[in-house]
Design a protein around this motif. Structure first.
Motif, short mmCIF file in Angstrom:
data_model
loop_
_atom_site.label_atom_id
_atom_site.label_comp_id
_atom_site.label_asym_id
_atom_site.label_seq_id
_atom_site.Cartn_x
_atom_site.Cartn_y
_atom_site.Cartn_z
N ARG A 1 0.90 -1.28 -0.15
CA ARG A 1 -0.10 0.04 0.02
C ARG A 1 0.86 1.15 0.03
N LEU A 2 1.77 1.21 0.71
CA LEU A 2 2.72 2.47 1.08
C LEU A 2 3.51 2.68 -0.37
N ALA A 3 3.94 1.58 -0.93
CA ALA A 3 4.62 1.91 -2.33
C ALA A 3 3.63 2.19 -3.23
N MET A 4 2.46 1.81 -3.43
CA MET A 4 1.29 2.40 -4.20
C MET A 4 1.11 3.79 -4.02
N ASP A 5 1.25 3.98 -2.80
CA ASP A 5 1.13 5.71 -2.50
C ASP A 5 1.97 6.54 -3.11
N VAL A 6 2.95 6.12 -3.40
CA VAL A 6 4.28 6.95 -4.17
C VAL A 6 4.48 6.31 -5.64
N LEU A 7 3.50 5.48 -6.00
CA LEU A 7 3.83 5.05 -7.54
C LEU A 7 2.94 6.03 -8.43
N ALA A 8 3.86 6.68 -9.62
CA ALA A 8 3.11 7.26 -10.45
C ALA A 8 2.03 6.72 -11.07
N GLU A 9 1.06 7.63 -11.88
CA GLU A 9 -0.01 6.96 -12.48
C GLU A 9 0.72 6.32 -13.74
N ASP A 10 0.07 4.79 -14.04
CA ASP A 10 0.51 3.91 -14.92
C ASP A 10 1.99 3.61 -14.54
#
Length: 397
Positions: A322-331
């Motif tokens: 979840r935390l990694a996805m919080d900083v993952l750019a769109e696409d």
């Protein structure tokens, strides 16, 4: 010389007949063959309850895994010829897989030598003797390694917690030659160095090489975050593959120093920012500041070391995703990994899916990985297929 027999209880041989290599202490008929009669590491012939031979094994009466099958032929002797043949067999496939001598040469049960691990760093061999069976044959194994490989140095990194379960002391020793200051690694043309007598495990995580290679094809011109980066293997390779900027993060000061040195060694220091921080705290700080990355590699250490910790460990995996996805750019692309033996691929996949749903992301699995071919899995032992990874593309709902 006649060898002792280790007899199993009735019907306890079925798993072994299917190819598994471990005999647990509660499977032994201790009335017929008391475990106390064996010395740690002793060679024995394992038989079914009615006397039918199953194979030759090494025995450790003080371990939960009381015997490990070395060969299904009960006539085999665990002598120099046996280990020479196993070593040559392992070397044959590695020589076909890799152009330079930098790989895991022997992977315990995966190479049908339970308890023995050998990593190759050019002419330096670093090994682990993780069972009483291998530890008691240390001199024989050293002689075989020197005769077959002609190394300059052999180091035993016998400081694994696994040895505790075998009643063996933890010790690091230079068994042959003189230890260099650093072990040198050539990974697909990228050059690395790690301390010969320090660092984690045997020094390098060869098992993730193929996963790194596949992800490097997708980083050109992108911003990359490498979490739990250790000595910077993916960080440096991503920069060499054309990443616009790489953040290499680890909580260890020693690891960060190695990553910075390796970035400089490969001429990419200006594009690799080395950060010492707790991964979760760093991700939360980035999210709060609105900082994002196009590609995130999430490869934590084993979070589930015992089966009873599975539920709690899966929650940690989900939180980190979840935390990694919080900083993952769109696409963006997320490589999520687990090296925990007790976490199977389905459970890791579910943890990543739950994280994506919680963050309003639609996910696509682009690739499913495992440990590299120099860490072969034993077909009858799921325990040896320990590393799982998913490369996911994530877009907003």
């Amino acid at each position: 010389m006649e060898r002792p027999t280790l007899t199993l209880k009735n019907n306890e041989e079925r798993r072994l007949r299917a190819g598994h290599l471990w005999v647990f202490s509660n499977e032994v008929d201790t009335k017929k063959t008391p475990l106390t009669a064996f010395t740690p590491g002793q060679e024995a012939v394992v038989t079914a309850s009615r006397g039918r031979p199953i194979g030759v094994a090494t025995v450790n009466p003080g371990s939960l895994i009381s015997a490990r099958i070395m060969d299904q032929d009960p006539e085999v002797r665990l002598d120099a010829d046996f280990f020479r043949a196993r070593l040559r067999e392992a070397l044959a496939i590695r020589s076909r897989l890799y152009s330079t001598p930098h790989y895991r040469l022997l992977f315990s049960e995966g190479d049908h030598v339970p308890g023995l691990i050998l990593d190759r760093y050019g002419d330096v061999i670093v090994g682990q003797l993780n069972t009483a069976g291998m530890d008691s044959r240390k001199e024989l194994l050293l002689e075989t390694i020197v005769a077959e490989l002609a190394p300059s140095t052999v180091i035993w990194r016998n400081d694994s917690p696994t040895r505790d379960f075998e009643g063996l002391p933890r010790v690091v020793e230079v068994a042959y030659g003189t230890a260099p200051e650093n072990l040198e690694v050539n990974e697909d043309g990228a050059l690395f160095a790690v301390p010969a007598l320090g660092g984690q495990k045997t020094g390098w995580f060869y098992d993730m090489r193929e996963n790194r290679s596949r992800l490097c094809r997708l980083v050109g011109g992108r911003t990359v975050l490498d979490l739990f980066a250790y000595a910077g293997a993916f960080s440096v390779r991503a920069a060499l593959a054309g990443a616009a900027a790489v953040t290499s993060l680890d909580s260890s000061e020693t690891a960060c120093s190695m990553a910075a040195d390796n970035a400089a060694r490969n001429g990419v220091a200006e594009r690799v920012e080395v950060v010492r921080a707790d991964a979760a705290a760093f991700l939360e700080e980035c999210a709060a500041a609105g900082r994002t990355f196009d590609v995130v590699s999430l490869d934590p250490p084993a979070l589930v070391k015992r089966k009873k910790d599975l539920e709690a460990g899966l929650k940690v995996y989900e939180r980190l995703n979840r935390l990694a996805m919080d900083v993952l750019a769109e696409d963006g692309l997320l490589l999520t990994c687990s090296c925990s033996q007790h976490v199977d691929a389905y459970e890791l996949r579910r943890a990543a899916l739950r994280a994506a749903m919680a963050r309003g992301r639609r996910g696509q699995i682009l690739d499913q990985g495992r440990q590299g071919p120099d860490h072969p899995a034993h077909p009858a032992m799921a325990e040896t297929d320990y590393l799982k990874s998913f490369l996911m593309r994530l877009v907003q709902q």
